[in-house]
Design an enzyme around this catalytic site. Structure first.
Site, PDB file in Angstrom:
ATOM      1  N   GLU B  95     -27.183  37.764   2.902  1.00 28.42           N
ATOM      2  CA  GLU B  95     -27.228  38.517   1.758  1.00 28.42           C
ATOM      3  C   GLU B  95     -26.389  37.918   0.742  1.00 28.42           C
ATOM      4  O   GLU B  95     -26.681  37.697  -0.497  1.00 28.42           O
ATOM      5  CB  GLU B  95     -27.297  40.187   1.861  1.00 28.42           C
ATOM      6  CG  GLU B  95     -28.443  40.910   1.900  1.00 28.42           C
ATOM      7  CD  GLU B  95     -29.040  40.611   3.518  1.00 28.42           C
ATOM      8  OE1 GLU B  95     -28.035  39.990   4.418  1.00 28.42           O
ATOM      9  OE2 GLU B  95     -30.140  41.138   4.004  1.00 28.42           O
ATOM     10  N   HIS B 164     -30.132  52.920   7.493  1.00 23.02           N
ATOM     11  CA  HIS B 164     -31.351  52.373   7.040  1.00 23.02           C
ATOM     12  C   HIS B 164     -31.889  53.375   5.720  1.00 23.02           C
ATOM     13  O   HIS B 164     -32.855  53.428   5.554  1.00 23.02           O
ATOM     14  CB  HIS B 164     -32.348  51.941   7.972  1.00 23.02           C
ATOM     15  CG  HIS B 164     -32.212  50.815   8.757  1.00 23.02           C
ATOM     16  ND1 HIS B 164     -31.205  50.788   9.715  1.00 23.02           N
ATOM     17  CD2 HIS B 164     -32.304  49.442   8.439  1.00 23.02           C
ATOM     18  CE1 HIS B 164     -31.095  49.584  10.004  1.00 23.02           C
ATOM     19  NE2 HIS B 164     -31.926  48.657   9.553  1.00 23.02           N
TER      20      HIS B 164
END
Lengths: 385, 372
Positions: B95, B164
């Site tokens: 990322e 998450h």
């Protein structure tokens, strides 16, 4: 090695910017003082094509950069420059050699030691000093400061304060160049400190996967702030750290070697994707103006480099050896440069600070008429255009 | 001559009558629910991406599994086939690297749409979102603009646990230089994503995984490729006069359900779908509170320094005299998201939480009634 022509002595006596325009562009071949070392690639020849004009302009431009940085030192001590100020003196050959090998359509991106690269890309002394002093006609209108110089129309993308961030950004520029089918490359500069950043390897992996025209240039001045390279990197052979990506180790104090390496790298990157250049260079100042630079290295080391490897002195010796100008002419040039720098500083000091309304400009390109607030929102608010 | 005139008038009258009949027929078709089109949020996002990529060759998509996998949540389905691997890029799981590459390409003038598989992973790239993207236009005094969109699912899904499930609306909305959008319906998804891609500034586009499969009615206007919603404007999803309920993303649906329940108890709730967290439509929120005199803010994210805190502060500052009750905040619980279903249910707002808070602002809570 040997001069092919010696017209120049007919064109003296005054070695000035004027003389530069009349100086010969006929080729001279000069050997770099040290060979290149290749990693997964055959290094280029040590024989560099240059010209009297180029050598004279190298001298002038590097002397100008040197003078600018030393003047910035004084301005900082006089508290006219605030915050962070990272000086480049000692490393000028990297900026100058690179410019000689590329065009303004190629992109350069660097971290915070950006004053000289800005100048090399066509930035003016006035814009630089005004920005350093936070005045409204600085290259970032006084809103960036030392670490945030930009000149997009000349392919200079800054000017970044976060160590290592400029590498993925630079790979992004290279990506965009390839996407747009521009036949150009991006040089992304980083130090030996940044060389250990994870995002460098993430970006390098993608650059290699996608064959981006990306050239990573490690300006190894051997100290990441106060930490010597051998204390920060298990392998300080930064040109080898790309593994499958080829690399070249270059004497970064030799402007001609830098030029040769950058020319070589550009050709490589356009055909084969990323390449790493490690410039073996040195900074005379500490990491920044708040670092005396002597707690982690000896004064003997610093003066040793200055005597043996100074990039400006190297070019001066070359010019004298090839009889391209006299000692006096070069001293006169330096006097001119000093005057130029002093005048720019004097002018910059006259420029006012940005208008208070500028606090709220450029937050967005399209502000949508939204309100923004100052410290006391009942006292200070503005509409973003 | 008169005969000709009479026949001309008759013709015109006949013609006009025909037109009116025709118009009535069209109108009845438009209002007839049996022929109303619906679209899932997923398809709304996909079609928006497709249309913007078609319209502007500088727009490209980048992220994990966006290409061959057709998108982890199928939002980018079909784009690789249509636009090729140069414009739909599958990235490695890096990322920080690909967000930086996206920002760098935006510096050069391209218009990247960078997908984070979920915004939990955006934390790996947050330096690029904030320091490289949000602040560049300001630091360069307008030289370096960053027309990038960071998009992906945000907030809680179902049973995916603490790492998450975080909502990032509050964090990103604090940053000057960013725009932060939170679509709810398919109309929102289409209009706001198109606006985000066309916008010259960095936009954080917070979707919601659980909304992807939900269908919403869409008008012909929404389906048109030129459709665009303004950034910074909230939508009054349901008008009311007793209490203002602000919400964004999935919570809009919950707020609407709460409004139905409140209506049965004689409380008329006005539900505001914020659509844009930065810029926040303070004007719409305050106008509503000045009308209803009561406020309940709803969000999924953590309570401290949340979006609701900003809304409450704004209302206190601008509409203090209009409040008839203390402002109320409903938010996710102040804990990392647990896995067990019963605990997870307690960690996110439920419809009854919104109803209860709204009743409190109306001094109608059960506890108060008992002591009265």
């Amino acid at each position: 090695m040997a001069l092919t022509r010696r017209y120049l002595h007919l064109l003296r006596p005054v070695f000035s910017a004027r003389l530069l325009t009349t100086a010969s562009t006929s080729p001279i071949s000069i050997e770099t003082s040290l060979p290149f070392t290749g990693h997964n690639i055959d290094p280029p020849s040590r024989s560099v094509q240059t010209s009297p004009h180029e050598l004279l302009s190298f001298f002038r431009d590097m002397a100008l950069m040197r003078r600018m940085e030393i003047a910035a030192d004084s301005l900082y001590k006089a508290k006219l420059i605030r915050g962070f100020c990272h000086l480049y003196d000692g490393q000028e050959a990297v900026a100058i050699g690179m410019e000689a090998a590329i065009t303004r359509k190629d992109c350069i991106i660097t971290a915070y030691r950006d004053h000289c690269l800005f100048l090399g890309r066509g930035g003016t002394l006035l814009e630089a000093f005004a920005e350093l002093m936070g005045r409204k006609d600085g290259c970032s209108k006084g809103k960036g400061g030392s670490m945030h110089f930009y000149k997009k129309e000349s392919g200079f993308y800054g000017g970044h304060g976060i160590v290592g961030a400029q590498i993925p950004l630079g790979c992004g520029l290279a990506f965009a160049q390839k996407y747009s089918k521009d036949d150009n490359v991006t040089f992304m500069m980083y130090g030996d400190g940044a060389a250990n950043q994870g995002q460098l390897f993430e970006a390098l992996n993608m650059a290699a996967l996608w064959d981006l025209p990306a050239i990573l240039v490690c300006e190894n001045n051997h100290y990441g702030m106060g930490t010597a390279e051998w204390r920060a990197a298990k392998s300080p052979s930064y040109f080898k750290r790309g593994d499958y990506v080829p690399g070249l180790k270059v004497d970064g104090m030799d402007a001609l070697a830098v030029k040769q390496a950058c020319k070589f790298a550009k050709e490589h990157a356009l055909k084969n994707g990323p390449i790493i250049l490690e410039m073996d260079t040195y900074r005379y100042h500490g990491h920044s103006m708040s670092d005396p630079g002597s707690t982690y290295r000896t004064r003997d080391e610093i003066s040793g480099i200055r005597q043996e490897r100074d990039p400006v002195e190297r070019i001066r010796k070359l010019i004298l050896a090839h009889d391209l100008a006299t000692e006096k002419e070069m001293k006169d040039t330096e006097k001119e440069i000093r005057k130029e720098v002093d005048e720019a500083i004097a002018k910059a000091k006259e420029i006012p600070s940005p208008d208070p309304a500028e606090l709220f400009t450029n937050v967005y390109v399209k502000g949508l008429g939204v309100e923004a607030f100052g410290a006391d929102r009942k006292e200070l608010r503005a509409v973003l255009p | 001559m008169l005969g000709v005139l009479r026949s001309k008038v008759a013709f015109r009258a006949n013609h006009a009558w025909g037109l009116e009949q025709g118009l009535r027929a069209i109108a009845s078709r438009a209002f007839s629910s049996s022929t109303k089109e619906t679209m899932t949020v997923r398809d709304a996002l996909n079609s928006a991406l497709d249309e913007e990529m078609s319209a502007d060759p500088k727009v490209f998509v980048m992220g994990e599994e966006v290409g061959e996998y057709q998108g982890a949540y199928k939002i980018t389905k079909g784009l690789l086939d249509k636009y090729g691997p140069e414009r739909v890029l599958d990235t490695p799981i890096t990322e920080a690297g690909f967000a930086g590459i996206g920002v760098g390409s935006a510096y050069y003038g391209l218009k990247p749409v960078v997908e984070f598989m979920t915004f939990n992973f955006s934390m790996q790239a947050i330096d690029h979102i904030i320091n490289s993207a949000a602040k560049s236009n300001y630091m360069s005094a307008g030289q370096i603009s960053v027309p990038i969109v960071f998009r992906g699912p945000n907030g809680a899904a179902a049973g995916v646990g603490a790492q998450h499930s975080q909502c990032y609306a509050a964090w990103f909305s604090a940053i000057p230089g960013l725009k932060v959008l939170t679509p709810y319906s398919s109309e929102d998804a289409r209009g706001l994503l198109k606006a985000a891609i066309r916008d010259p500034d960095p936009v954080v586009f917070l979707e919601n995984e659980l909304l992807y499969g939900e269908s919403f009615p869409v008008s012909a206007e929404v389906l048109d490729s030129s459709f665009c919603l303004p950034i910074g404007k909230a939508k009054i999803e349901r008008e009311g006069k007793d209490v203002t309920i602000t919400a964004f993303s999935k919570m809009v649906g919950y707020a609407l359900q709460a409004a139905d329940i409140l209506a049965k108890d004689g409380i008329s709730a006005e539900v505001i779908n914020l659509r844009s967290i930065r810029p926040l439509d303070r004007a719409a929120i305050n106008a509503s509170v000045r009308k209803t005199n009561r406020l309940v803010t709803v969000e999924e994210g953590f309570p401290q320094h949340g979006v609701g805190a900003e809304i409450c502060a704004s209302v206190l500052e601008d509409s203090f005299e209009y409040l008839d009750a203390a402002v109320e905040r409903i938010s996710g619980a102040d804990v990392p998201m647990p896995y067990a279903a019963n605990l997870e249910r307690m960690a996110v707002p439920q419809v009854e939480d919104i109803v209860r808070a709204a009743k409190r602002t109306c001094y109608r809570s059960a506890a108060l009634a008992a002591t009265a």
